[in-house]
Design a protein around this motif. Structure first.
Motif, PDB file in Angstrom:
ATOM      1  N   ILE A 131       0.856  -1.179   0.000  1.00 27.56           N
ATOM      2  CA  ILE A 131       0.000   0.000   0.000  1.00 27.56           C
ATOM      3  C   ILE A 131       0.893   1.229   0.000  1.00 27.56           C
ATOM      4  CG2 ILE A 131      -1.808   1.247   1.221  1.00 27.56           C
ATOM      5  CD1 ILE A 131      -2.673  -1.422   2.429  1.00 27.56           C
ATOM      6  N   ASN A 132       0.790   2.014  -1.067  1.00 31.53           N
ATOM      7  CA  ASN A 132       1.679   3.174  -1.264  1.00 31.53           C
ATOM      8  C   ASN A 132       3.130   2.706  -1.211  1.00 31.53           C
ATOM      9  OD1 ASN A 132      -0.548   4.861  -1.508  1.00 31.53           O
ATOM     10  ND2 ASN A 132      -0.622   5.284   0.683  1.00 31.53           N
TER      11      ASN A 132
ATOM     12  N   ASP B  89      -9.011   1.771  -2.038  1.00 30.65           N
ATOM     13  CA  ASP B  89      -8.463   2.797  -1.154  1.00 30.65           C
ATOM     14  C   ASP B  89      -8.515   2.367   0.305  1.00 30.65           C
ATOM     15  OD1 ASP B  89      -7.918   4.900  -3.129  1.00 30.65           O
ATOM     16  OD2 ASP B  89     -10.098   4.944  -3.368  1.00 30.65           O
ATOM     17  N   CYS B  90      -8.517   1.072   0.548  1.00 35.71           N
ATOM     18  CA  CYS B  90      -8.666   0.596   1.918  1.00 35.71           C
ATOM     19  C   CYS B  90      -8.188  -0.850   2.024  1.00 35.71           C
ATOM     20  CB  CYS B  90     -10.132   0.689   2.364  1.00 35.71           C
ATOM     21  SG  CYS B  90     -11.246  -0.372   1.407  1.00 35.71           S
ATOM     22  N   ILE B  91      -8.387  -1.441   3.192  1.00 35.45           N
ATOM     23  CA  ILE B  91      -8.108  -2.855   3.444  1.00 35.45           C
ATOM     24  C   ILE B  91      -9.410  -3.494   3.928  1.00 35.45           C
ATOM     25  CG2 ILE B  91      -6.801  -4.509   4.846  1.00 35.45           C
ATOM     26  CD1 ILE B  91      -4.637  -2.335   5.143  1.00 35.45           C
TER      27      ILE B  91
ATOM     28  N   LEU C  78     -10.688  -1.043   6.788  1.00 35.86           N
ATOM     29  CA  LEU C  78      -9.590  -0.309   7.408  1.00 35.86           C
ATOM     30  C   LEU C  78      -9.023   0.694   6.420  1.00 35.86           C
ATOM     31  CD1 LEU C  78      -7.630  -3.287   9.028  1.00 35.86           C
ATOM     32  CD2 LEU C  78      -9.643  -2.099   9.913  1.00 35.86           C
ATOM     33  N   SER C  79      -8.393   1.717   6.937  1.00 32.93           N
ATOM     34  CA  SER C  79      -7.714   2.679   6.080  1.00 32.93           C
ATOM     35  C   SER C  79      -6.406   2.074   5.576  1.00 32.93           C
ATOM     36  CB  SER C  79      -7.421   3.958   6.865  1.00 32.93           C
ATOM     37  OG  SER C  79      -6.376   3.714   7.815  1.00 32.93           O
ATOM     38  N   LYS C  80      -5.728   2.815   4.709  1.00 32.56           N
ATOM     39  CA  LYS C  80      -4.445   2.346   4.197  1.00 32.56           C
ATOM     40  C   LYS C  80      -3.383   2.283   5.284  1.00 32.56           C
ATOM     41  CE  LYS C  80      -5.056   3.972  -0.560  1.00 32.56           C
ATOM     42  NZ  LYS C  80      -4.518   4.855  -1.625  1.00 32.56           N
TER      43      LYS C  80
ATOM     44  N   SER D 222     -11.989  -5.923  -6.398  1.00 30.23           N
ATOM     45  CA  SER D 222     -11.746  -5.126  -7.591  1.00 30.23           C
ATOM     46  C   SER D 222     -12.395  -3.758  -7.384  1.00 30.23           C
ATOM     47  CB  SER D 222     -12.315  -5.834  -8.828  1.00 30.23           C
ATOM     48  OG  SER D 222     -13.691  -6.118  -8.650  1.00 30.23           O
ATOM     49  N   GLU D 223     -12.515  -2.982  -8.407  1.00 26.08           N
ATOM     50  CA  GLU D 223     -13.004  -1.616  -8.232  1.00 26.08           C
ATOM     51  C   GLU D 223     -14.466  -1.581  -7.783  1.00 26.08           C
ATOM     52  OE1 GLU D 223     -13.250   2.644 -10.638  1.00 26.08           O
ATOM     53  OE2 GLU D 223     -12.377   0.872 -11.588  1.00 26.08           O
ATOM     54  N   HIS D 224     -15.293  -2.479  -8.323  1.00 27.67           N
ATOM     55  CA  HIS D 224     -16.725  -2.424  -8.049  1.00 27.67           C
ATOM     56  C   HIS D 224     -17.274  -3.662  -7.356  1.00 27.67           C
ATOM     57  CE1 HIS D 224     -16.201   0.296 -11.625  1.00 27.67           C
ATOM     58  NE2 HIS D 224     -16.839   1.100 -10.797  1.00 27.67           N
TER      59      HIS D 224
END
Length: 378
Positions: free
Chosen positions: A156-157, A200-202, A214-216, A247-249
């Protein structure tokens, strides 16, 4: 109508990926690299991995990078590389594990590939251009775990995160500084049984039938009740072996031992639990693949990427088995569960006379005699 023998999938996968309109498979039950043309379904046995003494699940994951495939070791003792352009299978030079690799994931950062130990003791950084090991980072024993990662390591990042399944702990590895830090969390009051990286998360699934977001930075954001999903799949039983892929959606939740999965739609990053789609298979195998979802169904593969699906039917001919034998030193196993073993070879070779080895015949060590008698009578 196809019979049961024709439907059996010989391509049980230890690791799988798709690159250049080709599906690449490291076999689960034997040492072998296989490729499948996604347009024609033609299957080719490429080669055996070099200098390996084990057969079962050599690899966890396949990483595609600039016309190369890198294989993340599990039972393998080497880090294998396949050059797609040259058609050459080789090992990262100058490095061999003293025992089985047991790496849970391969994570890419530019030209660097990070192999993350399943028991949280080591990270290996490989320059994929030069195919050389750049660094070996030794971890402190932050938490003891068996070499089975229900929650795989995630990039992540500029960091790699690993969340412990049964403790309120995690570690973070900074890719720039090469340093570790231990973190604590309190979002789950039970054991975590699956997890994956979202856009954008876990996402984490607990054995209390809760889905955690969870956040990143591994901080608690929200939780959702997925008991209806769990109950439909397992009724009153507890989930034993599941995984999730995001995935994205769509957030896909897979129940290995129940041959089923759920696709939960994501609307602006929020799961809409009530609109889940339940998919049940008669027989399925879900290989580990951290980027896309691939399902092996008898003689075909179903590939799901976000809301898109593509199905490929395999066409295996005698050339596959001939190449498999030649590149495996003319050795073939008799074990009945062995996907590309002796029974399946005879089915292809003998056609209607494939019953020369009925179920269980190998148990008495009579396979060779039965083949000899069949040839003699023929």
């Amino acid at each position: 109508m196809r019979n049961e023998k024709e439907n059996r999938n010989i391509l049980f996968t230890g690791a799988i990926t798709m690159a250049e309109e080709t599906i690449w498979i490291s076999l689960l039950e034997m040492n072998g690299l296989v490729k499948i043309n996604v347009n024609t379904g033609d299957v080719q046995f490429v080669d055996c991995f070099k200098d390996e003494k084990y057969d079962y699940q050599l690899h966890t994951q396949i990483i595609s990078y600039r016309n190369k495939l890198f294989f993340v070791p599990w039972n393998a003792e080497n880090i294998a590389v396949y050059d797609i352009r040259k058609g050459e299978l080789r090992n990262v030079s100058g490095y061999r594990f003293e025992k089985k690799g047991y790496f849970a994931a391969g994570l890419v950062n530019g030209a660097d590939l990070y192999l993350v130990s399943a028991v949280s003791v080591q990270i290996i950084r490989i320059d994929m251009d030069s195919e050389k090991i750049v660094d070996v980072y030794e971890l402190e024993h932050f938490f003891e775990e068996e070499p089975v990662c229900l929650i795989p390591p995630m990039k992540i990042n500029n960091s790699i995160w690993k969340i412990s399944e049964d403790k309120n702990e995690a570690w973070k590895f900074d890719l720039q500084s090469g340093k570790y830090m231990k973190c604590e969390h309190t979002f789950c009051d039970g054991k975590m049984i699956a997890g994956c990286r979202g856009k954008d998360c876990i996402w984490i699934i607990g054995d209390n039938n809760r889905l955690y977001q969870l956040s990143k930075e591994c901080r608690y954001m929200a939780q959702y009740d997925i008991e209806p999903v769990i109950r439909r799949a397992l009724q009153s039983e507890k989930p034993e072996w599941i995984k999730c892929i995001c995935s994205e959606h769509v957030l896909s939740v897979i129940f290995y031992d129940r041959n089923c999965m759920f696709k939960i739609p994501l609307v602006e990053g929020i799961p809409v639990i009530k609109e889940y789609k339940y998919i049940k298979f008669d027989s399925a195998f879900f290989p580990d693949n951290y980027d896309n979802l691939v399902i092996m169904l008898n003689n075909r593969a179903l590939m799901m990427e976000d809301e898109e699906e593509k199905e490929v039917t395999f066409h295996v001919d005698h050339v596959f088995f001939t190449d498999m034998l030649l590149k495996n030193g003319n050795r073939i196993k008799e074990t009945e569960s062995y996907g590309a073993g002796l029974n399946r070879y005879l089915e292809n070779l003998c056609g209607d006379r494939a019953d020369v080895l009925p179920t269980g015949a190998h148990n008495g060590g009579t396979a060779g005699k039965r083949i000899f008698d069949s040839v003699k009578e023929g």
